[in-house]
Design a protein around this motif. Structure first.
Motif, PDB file in Angstrom:
ATOM      1  N   GLN A  10       0.975  -1.036   0.188  1.00 33.71           N
ATOM      2  CA  GLN A  10      -0.037  -0.319   0.197  1.00 33.71           C
ATOM      3  C   GLN A  10       1.061   0.989  -0.151  1.00 33.71           C
ATOM      4  O   GLN A  10       0.702   2.279  -0.722  1.00 33.71           O
ATOM      5  CB  GLN A  10      -0.859  -0.309   1.087  1.00 33.71           C
ATOM      6  N   ALA A  11       1.923   1.325   0.690  1.00 32.56           N
ATOM      7  CA  ALA A  11       2.337   2.166   0.899  1.00 32.56           C
ATOM      8  C   ALA A  11       3.788   2.536  -0.317  1.00 32.56           C
ATOM      9  O   ALA A  11       3.422   3.637  -0.828  1.00 32.56           O
ATOM     10  CB  ALA A  11       4.186   2.063   1.901  1.00 32.56           C
ATOM     11  N   SER A  14       1.167   3.613  -3.016  1.00 30.75           N
ATOM     12  CA  SER A  14       0.277   4.985  -2.667  1.00 30.75           C
ATOM     13  C   SER A  14       1.340   6.202  -3.372  1.00 30.75           C
ATOM     14  O   SER A  14       1.589   7.148  -4.033  1.00 30.75           O
ATOM     15  CB  SER A  14       0.782   5.350  -1.345  1.00 30.75           C
ATOM     16  N   GLY A  15       2.895   5.585  -2.864  1.00 31.51           N
ATOM     17  CA  GLY A  15       3.715   6.346  -3.832  1.00 31.51           C
ATOM     18  C   GLY A  15       4.608   6.695  -4.821  1.00 31.51           C
ATOM     19  O   GLY A  15       4.545   7.470  -5.473  1.00 31.51           O
ATOM     20  N   LEU A  16       4.078   5.698  -5.229  1.00 32.03           N
ATOM     21  CA  LEU A  16       4.338   5.322  -6.369  1.00 32.03           C
ATOM     22  C   LEU A  16       2.962   6.144  -7.543  1.00 32.03           C
ATOM     23  O   LEU A  16       3.391   6.931  -8.784  1.00 32.03           O
ATOM     24  CB  LEU A  16       3.841   4.278  -7.439  1.00 32.03           C
ATOM     25  N   ALA A  17       1.862   6.338  -6.678  1.00 30.74           N
ATOM     26  CA  ALA A  17       0.543   7.590  -7.133  1.00 30.74           C
ATOM     27  C   ALA A  17       1.046   9.007  -7.491  1.00 30.74           C
ATOM     28  O   ALA A  17       0.974   9.461  -8.570  1.00 30.74           O
ATOM     29  CB  ALA A  17      -0.469   6.938  -6.862  1.00 30.74           C
ATOM     30  N   GLY A  18       1.649   9.572  -6.234  1.00 28.99           N
ATOM     31  CA  GLY A  18       2.195  10.759  -6.814  1.00 28.99           C
ATOM     32  C   GLY A  18       3.352  10.505  -7.397  1.00 28.99           C
ATOM     33  O   GLY A  18       2.835  12.136  -7.687  1.00 28.99           O
ATOM     34  N   ALA A  19       3.965  10.040  -6.854  1.00 25.21           N
ATOM     35  CA  ALA A  19       5.185  10.322  -8.014  1.00 25.21           C
ATOM     36  C   ALA A  19       4.603  10.661  -9.586  1.00 25.21           C
ATOM     37  O   ALA A  19       5.149  11.255 -10.897  1.00 25.21           O
ATOM     38  CB  ALA A  19       6.623   9.100  -8.232  1.00 25.21           C
ATOM     39  N   LEU A  20       4.054   8.907 -10.046  1.00 21.97           N
ATOM     40  CA  LEU A  20       3.166   9.908 -11.555  1.00 21.97           C
ATOM     41  C   LEU A  20       2.675  10.766 -11.735  1.00 21.97           C
ATOM     42  O   LEU A  20       2.548  11.517 -13.131  1.00 21.97           O
ATOM     43  CB  LEU A  20       2.570   8.863 -11.230  1.00 21.97           C
ATOM     44  N   GLY A  78       8.713   7.586  -5.902  1.00 16.51           N
ATOM     45  CA  GLY A  78       8.340   6.961  -5.672  1.00 16.51           C
ATOM     46  C   GLY A  78       8.365   6.249  -4.109  1.00 16.51           C
ATOM     47  O   GLY A  78       7.933   5.996  -3.220  1.00 16.51           O
ATOM     48  N   LEU A  79       9.225   6.007  -4.081  1.00 14.07           N
ATOM     49  CA  LEU A  79       9.745   5.794  -3.213  1.00 14.07           C
ATOM     50  C   LEU A  79      10.337   6.640  -1.744  1.00 14.07           C
ATOM     51  O   LEU A  79       9.679   6.142  -0.227  1.00 14.07           O
ATOM     52  CB  LEU A  79      11.778   5.153  -2.989  1.00 14.07           C
ATOM     53  N   TYR A  80      10.411   8.089  -2.080  1.00 13.73           N
ATOM     54  CA  TYR A  80      10.196   8.764  -0.811  1.00 13.73           C
ATOM     55  C   TYR A  80       8.198   8.649  -0.767  1.00 13.73           C
ATOM     56  O   TYR A  80       8.736   9.613   0.550  1.00 13.73           O
ATOM     57  CB  TYR A  80      10.717  10.377  -1.986  1.00 13.73           C
ATOM     58  N   TYR A  81       8.016   9.334  -1.410  1.00 15.76           N
ATOM     59  CA  TYR A  81       6.190   9.940  -1.070  1.00 15.76           C
ATOM     60  C   TYR A  81       5.977   8.495  -0.450  1.00 15.76           C
ATOM     61  O   TYR A  81       4.747   8.138   0.655  1.00 15.76           O
ATOM     62  CB  TYR A  81       5.759   9.917  -2.284  1.00 15.76           C
ATOM     63  N   SER A  82       6.262   7.323  -0.266  1.00 16.34           N
ATOM     64  CA  SER A  82       6.426   6.183   0.044  1.00 16.34           C
ATOM     65  C   SER A  82       6.173   6.083   1.738  1.00 16.34           C
ATOM     66  O   SER A  82       5.212   5.064   1.987  1.00 16.34           O
ATOM     67  CB  SER A  82       6.813   4.480  -0.442  1.00 16.34           C
ATOM     68  N   THR A  86       1.055   4.468   5.573  1.00 13.36           N
ATOM     69  CA  THR A  86      -0.600   3.812   6.037  1.00 13.36           C
ATOM     70  C   THR A  86      -1.200   3.997   6.717  1.00 13.36           C
ATOM     71  O   THR A  86      -0.913   4.639   8.146  1.00 13.36           O
ATOM     72  CB  THR A  86      -0.880   2.288   5.984  1.00 13.36           C
ATOM     73  N   GLY A  87      -2.454   4.169   7.629  1.00 16.08           N
ATOM     74  CA  GLY A  87      -3.456   4.552   8.828  1.00 16.08           C
ATOM     75  C   GLY A  87      -3.156   5.424   9.198  1.00 16.08           C
ATOM     76  O   GLY A  87      -3.206   6.890   8.132  1.00 16.08           O
TER      77      GLY A  87
END
Length: 155
Positions: A10-11, A14-20, A78-82, A86-87
């Motif tokens: 999930q992390a 989510s990070g990949l979504a932010g990076a994209l 993506g790694l940074y935004y990961s 979660t939570g």
């Protein structure tokens, strides 16, 4: 209760979504506003060329350098935004990570020897740099929140 592997996935997702989103906005706006749009792609190519030079490795042509930079940008952001994770607290972490990356994108290139122009050229350039990285953090947080809700509804 979520497993560690599903939280990790999930992390990362989510990070990949932010990076994209960050890269889609960057690439779109730089085509529309070439005068003052941040040019993080130029900073990335400069960084890549510096690393390759120090390693005595051959320099790639312009298209290859652009592709490698874009790939590296998506992966590293993506790694940074990961780190949004979660939570509880994902929204605050997304805001903090986005603002930190945006301010860093304005302040750090000069001291790193990559030049100030690409992200620090005009007040609009600086504002867009911070705003886009903030957007990436918010997308990562929103994706994580949505993912948490979707997995809770499945249980």
């Amino acid at each position: 209760m979520k497993s560690t592997s599903s939280s990790f996935l999930q992390a990362l997702g989510s990070g990949l979504a932010g990076a994209l989103i960050l890269n889609i906005v960057h690439e779109s706006v730089r085509q529309l506003r070439p005068v003052d749009a941040p040019r993080m792609d130029i900073l990335g190519k400069r960084g890549l060329r510096k690393l390759l030079f120090k390693a005595n490795a051959p320099q790639p042509d312009e298209n290859t350098a652009y592709g490698l930079t874009l790939l590296g940008d998506v992966a590293s952001n993506g790694l940074y935004y990961s780190l949004v994770g979660t939570g509880r607290g994902v929204w605050w972490r997304g805001i903090a990570l986005g603002l930190a990356a945006g301010v860093g994108g304005v302040v750090l290139p000069g001291p790193l020897g990559l030049g100030d122009g690409p992200s620090n050229r005009t007040p609009q350039t600086k504002a867009m740099t911070v705003a886009w990285y903030l957007l990436g953090g918010l997308v990562a947080a929103g994706t994580s929140a949505w993912w948490s809700q979707a997995t809770t509804e499945e249980e």
